[in-house]
Enzyme design. Sequence first.
Site, PDB file in Angstrom:
ATOM      1  N   ASP A   1       0.842  -1.182   0.000  1.00 26.11           N
ATOM      2  CA  ASP A   1       0.000   0.000   0.000  1.00 26.11           C
ATOM      3  C   ASP A   1       0.884   1.241   0.000  1.00 26.11           C
ATOM      4  O   ASP A   1       1.981   1.224  -0.551  1.00 26.11           O
ATOM      5  CB  ASP A   1      -0.911  -0.029   1.236  1.00 26.11           C
ATOM      6  CG  ASP A   1      -2.216   0.710   0.994  1.00 26.11           C
ATOM      7  OD1 ASP A   1      -2.257   1.917   1.309  1.00 26.11           O
ATOM      8  OD2 ASP A   1      -3.163   0.102   0.484  1.00 26.11           O
TER       9      ASP A   1
ATOM     10  N   HIS B   1      -3.030   5.905   4.405  1.00 21.28           N
ATOM     11  CA  HIS B   1      -3.838   4.779   3.914  1.00 21.28           C
ATOM     12  C   HIS B   1      -3.263   3.452   4.400  1.00 21.28           C
ATOM     13  O   HIS B   1      -3.986   2.596   4.935  1.00 21.28           O
ATOM     14  CB  HIS B   1      -3.877   4.838   2.384  1.00 21.28           C
ATOM     15  CG  HIS B   1      -4.939   4.004   1.741  1.00 21.28           C
ATOM     16  ND1 HIS B   1      -4.711   2.714   1.318  1.00 21.28           N
ATOM     17  CD2 HIS B   1      -6.232   4.269   1.419  1.00 21.28           C
ATOM     18  CE1 HIS B   1      -5.812   2.232   0.754  1.00 21.28           C
ATOM     19  NE2 HIS B   1      -6.755   3.152   0.813  1.00 21.28           N
TER      20      HIS B   1
ATOM     21  N   SER C   1     -11.070  -0.751   0.301  1.00 22.05           N
ATOM     22  CA  SER C   1      -9.682  -0.737   0.781  1.00 22.05           C
ATOM     23  C   SER C   1      -9.582  -1.198   2.222  1.00 22.05           C
ATOM     24  O   SER C   1      -8.562  -1.753   2.631  1.00 22.05           O
ATOM     25  CB  SER C   1      -9.101   0.674   0.699  1.00 22.05           C
ATOM     26  OG  SER C   1      -8.678   1.003  -0.597  1.00 22.05           O
TER      27      SER C   1
END
Length: 478
Positions: free
Chosen positions: A167, A204, A415
């Site tokens: 990621d 994230h 996600s």
Amino acid sequence: MAPQRFHEQFDQIQRSMPDVPLAMGPDDSAEFLYEKGVVLARDGEEARLVEDTVRTHFTAAPDLSADHVRRASPETNRTGITRIQVGDPSAGDRGGDLAVAHALRALREPEGRAGRRLISRNHVVSIAVNACPGDEPVPAPFSQGTNPVPAEDAHDPETAVGVLVIDTGLTHDYRADPLLAHVTGDGQVRETDGDGVLQQYVGHGTFIAGLVAAVAPNTDITVRNTLNDAGAILESDFGHKLFESVDQHGWPDIISLSAGSSNGRVDGLLGVDAFMRELRARGTLLVAAAGNNSSATPFWPAAYAGLSDDWADCVLSVGALRSDGEFGACFSNHGAWVRAYAPGERLTSALTGFASPVPYVYQHSTYDACRFGFQYACTCQYPRHTGLLSETRESTGGKADQVMFEGYAHWSGTSFAAPVAAGLVAAHMSARKERDPRTACRQLLSANTEYAEVRGAHVPALRPPTWRPVPVRPAVPA
């Protein structure tokens, strides 16, 4: 006018990849992004066949030029893929690439040996998914804690399940959160801009690591910063980066991947084919996000789970449930290739550490109504804010809403449903002392008795015991 997120994100991603001219396809519906003037083929005989066929096709066409047809990369990439230039990348606008379209058409007949695909666009793989995020993060009070709440299992270095998160990187102060004490990996390359404002998608990977750690404390989590540039990377580079990740850390028990692309086909991404085939030969389980397009179109690599029983054994594709856990989230992809759904709307995890507050300026304006037609207060419209990239900037004088993050955030998307499911598989492994993640995944799915409704279908719902559902509110009046 509602903001056109795809076009906003297109500009954002293009700025992060200034040396790679991009187009959108297959038309202005913007199903995917891809590199202009370039196609992909497998190394060796197939690459030579593609190059020769395209050159012959272009030579015979009065409106095409064969002058640009040449090998654009050496045959040294471990993915076994070669980039072939078929046109001038500076030609045309971002709405599509005629040279690439004609090159694909030249190889359409015959399709190849026994239906084997010989050519592909070079797609952009993105954590934003179709370049449109589920939403942007919203500050969450520290006093409310995380959601899911951390499970009470102890961390045991001898039995901990290995989870590799591919990621964005970790924020510099992530260890200030005790939940992330056993997380290691790459740092975020650049967290803030010149004014000290948090950049889009920063946190994230940290957020995802926090979700895995909350659901399954007995895990050793490693985060790779493969997707730092606006959460996007070319398909041809992505396959190579996937190999780099496992070469550096070894093949883990579980890979959590919250990125991908659709491609208008039902046979996967050519650029990650070699990696996926090696994954299938290993014992690793890939848990992959199904995507935020609110579509049944296959999204790769998650959709490998639907190709055959062989792939279903090693890939768990995960869609998102809305905050009450009873129905699918408005943005979630769906279809027979999505094997399970997990909470993915307004989850709470660590965005940054707690060293100091950091500002964030919203990039996208919310909508007056759900952009996918749902009738609840979804993340499309609530909480309301004005974004810097949105079309409304002309009427707002270029001003956008700013917030401060001090650790935790609410965030939505497949996600985040994917790492929740990855954590459940890991927790099952620890509870059952099962060392094979694929066996654990089969056991988890077969023992599951909870379901949710997605587009009229009853689908397996993987809800962590410590996850707290949030009641759904009616749609917000415009």
